[in-house]
Design a protein around this motif. Structure first.
Motif, short mmCIF file in Angstrom:
data_model
loop_
_atom_site.label_atom_id
_atom_site.label_comp_id
_atom_site.label_asym_id
_atom_site.label_seq_id
_atom_site.Cartn_x
_atom_site.Cartn_y
_atom_site.Cartn_z
N LEU A 33 0.84 -1.20 0.00
CA LEU A 33 0.00 0.00 0.00
C LEU A 33 0.87 1.25 0.00
O LEU A 33 1.96 1.26 0.58
CB LEU A 33 -0.91 0.02 1.24
N SER A 34 0.38 2.30 -0.63
CA SER A 34 1.09 3.58 -0.60
C SER A 34 0.79 4.27 0.72
O SER A 34 -0.16 3.92 1.43
CB SER A 34 0.63 4.47 -1.76
N ARG A 35 1.58 5.26 1.04
CA ARG A 35 1.34 6.02 2.28
C ARG A 35 -0.05 6.65 2.25
O ARG A 35 -0.76 6.66 3.25
CB ARG A 35 2.42 7.07 2.49
N GLY A 36 -0.46 7.15 1.10
CA GLY A 36 -1.79 7.75 0.96
C GLY A 36 -2.90 6.74 1.21
O GLY A 36 -3.89 7.05 1.88
N GLU A 37 -2.73 5.52 0.65
CA GLU A 37 -3.73 4.47 0.87
C GLU A 37 -3.79 4.11 2.35
O GLU A 37 -4.88 3.91 2.91
CB GLU A 37 -3.38 3.22 0.07
N LEU A 38 -2.62 4.03 2.98
CA LEU A 38 -2.58 3.70 4.42
C LEU A 38 -3.25 4.78 5.25
O LEU A 38 -4.03 4.47 6.15
CB LEU A 38 -1.13 3.54 4.87
N GLU A 39 -2.94 6.02 4.97
CA GLU A 39 -3.55 7.11 5.74
C GLU A 39 -5.06 7.13 5.56
O GLU A 39 -5.80 7.38 6.52
CB GLU A 39 -2.91 8.44 5.35
N ALA A 40 -5.54 6.82 4.36
CA ALA A 40 -6.98 6.78 4.11
C ALA A 40 -7.66 5.64 4.86
O ALA A 40 -8.82 5.75 5.24
CB ALA A 40 -7.25 6.66 2.61
N ARG A 41 -6.94 4.54 5.10
CA ARG A 41 -7.51 3.36 5.75
C ARG A 41 -7.19 3.28 7.24
O ARG A 41 -7.74 2.43 7.94
CB ARG A 41 -6.98 2.08 5.08
N MET A 42 -6.29 4.13 7.72
CA MET A 42 -5.78 4.00 9.09
C MET A 42 -6.90 3.97 10.13
O MET A 42 -6.91 3.10 11.01
CB MET A 42 -4.80 5.13 9.39
N ASP A 43 -7.83 4.90 10.07
CA ASP A 43 -8.90 4.93 11.07
C ASP A 43 -9.73 3.65 11.05
O ASP A 43 -10.10 3.13 12.11
CB ASP A 43 -9.80 6.15 10.86
N ASP A 44 -10.02 3.12 9.85
CA ASP A 44 -10.79 1.88 9.74
C ASP A 44 -10.02 0.70 10.31
O ASP A 44 -10.59 -0.17 10.98
CB ASP A 44 -11.15 1.59 8.28
N ILE A 45 -8.71 0.67 10.06
CA ILE A 45 -7.87 -0.42 10.57
C ILE A 45 -7.86 -0.40 12.09
O ILE A 45 -8.06 -1.42 12.75
CB ILE A 45 -6.42 -0.32 10.02
N ILE A 46 -7.64 0.78 12.65
CA ILE A 46 -7.58 0.92 14.12
C ILE A 46 -8.94 0.63 14.74
O ILE A 46 -9.03 -0.06 15.76
CB ILE A 46 -7.08 2.32 14.50
N GLU A 47 -10.02 1.12 14.12
CA GLU A 47 -11.36 0.88 14.65
C GLU A 47 -11.71 -0.60 14.62
O GLU A 47 -12.25 -1.14 15.60
CB GLU A 47 -12.39 1.68 13.84
N PHE A 48 -11.38 -1.29 13.52
CA PHE A 48 -11.66 -2.72 13.44
C PHE A 48 -10.90 -3.47 14.54
O PHE A 48 -11.44 -4.37 15.17
CB PHE A 48 -11.29 -3.28 12.06
#
Length: 178
Positions: A33-48
């Protein structure tokens, strides 16, 4: 073909001195994943993962269940085409394990490939369309889960019977010598 995500060992690839967030960034890049993709998904990853309260703590302070949460959440949020899972789901609380199983079911409905490495025969039967039974690194059987599991159980039972017979012979031999 496609993106592969693996949950082979708890904490594999995590640096103990990095925070959960830093490890997600590092792990996400390793998953392609690119840094941008990670930043866009970070909240969902942490929430899950349900780790909002500790995500900025070093992962060396995490329990094994927290490691599993972080690793599983990252793996399923990388949009894998192939997800490899070993016994890692045996760790953690029942509610989170149920949440993971729901996500796995969703991935299967989406046509993703799941490679489950497990001794949990119920899980193998529930999740697998095809089973490969390895005995000392050699394919002992392959095919329909129910048939292969039955074959495996017969093999185990024969081994237990042989062990009991060997023990009985050893006991008789010891008695005869005394």
């Amino acid at each position: 073909n496609g993106r592969v995500a693996a949950l082979i060992e708890l904490g594999a690839g995590f640096h103990p001195d990095f925070t959960g967030r830093e490890n997600l960034l590092l792990g996400g890049v390793m998953h392609g994943l690119s840094r941008g993709e990670l930043e866009a998904r970070m909240d969902d990853i942490i929430e899950f993962a349900e780790l909002q309260d500790v995500i900025d703590d070093p992962v060396r302070t995490y329990s094994s269940g927290m490691f599993m949460r972080l690793g599983f959440s990252l793996a399923v949020h990388t949009d894998p085409d192939i997800l490899i899972i070993d016994e890692v789901l045996a760790v953690g609380d029942a509610a989170f394990t149920s949440k993971c199983k729901e996500r796995i079911a969703r991935l299967r409905r989406e046509g993703k490939t799941l490679l489950l490495v497990s001794h949990d025969l119920d899980a193998v039967e529930r999740w697998c369309d095809e089973v490969v039974w390895l005995d000392k690194g050699v394919v002992a059987d392959r095919g329909n889960p129910r048939r292969v599991i039955d074959h495996y159980r017969e093999f185990i039972e024969r081994g237990e019977e042989q062990e009991l017979q060997d023990t009985a012979r050893e006991d008789q031999s010891a008695l005869a010598q005394s």
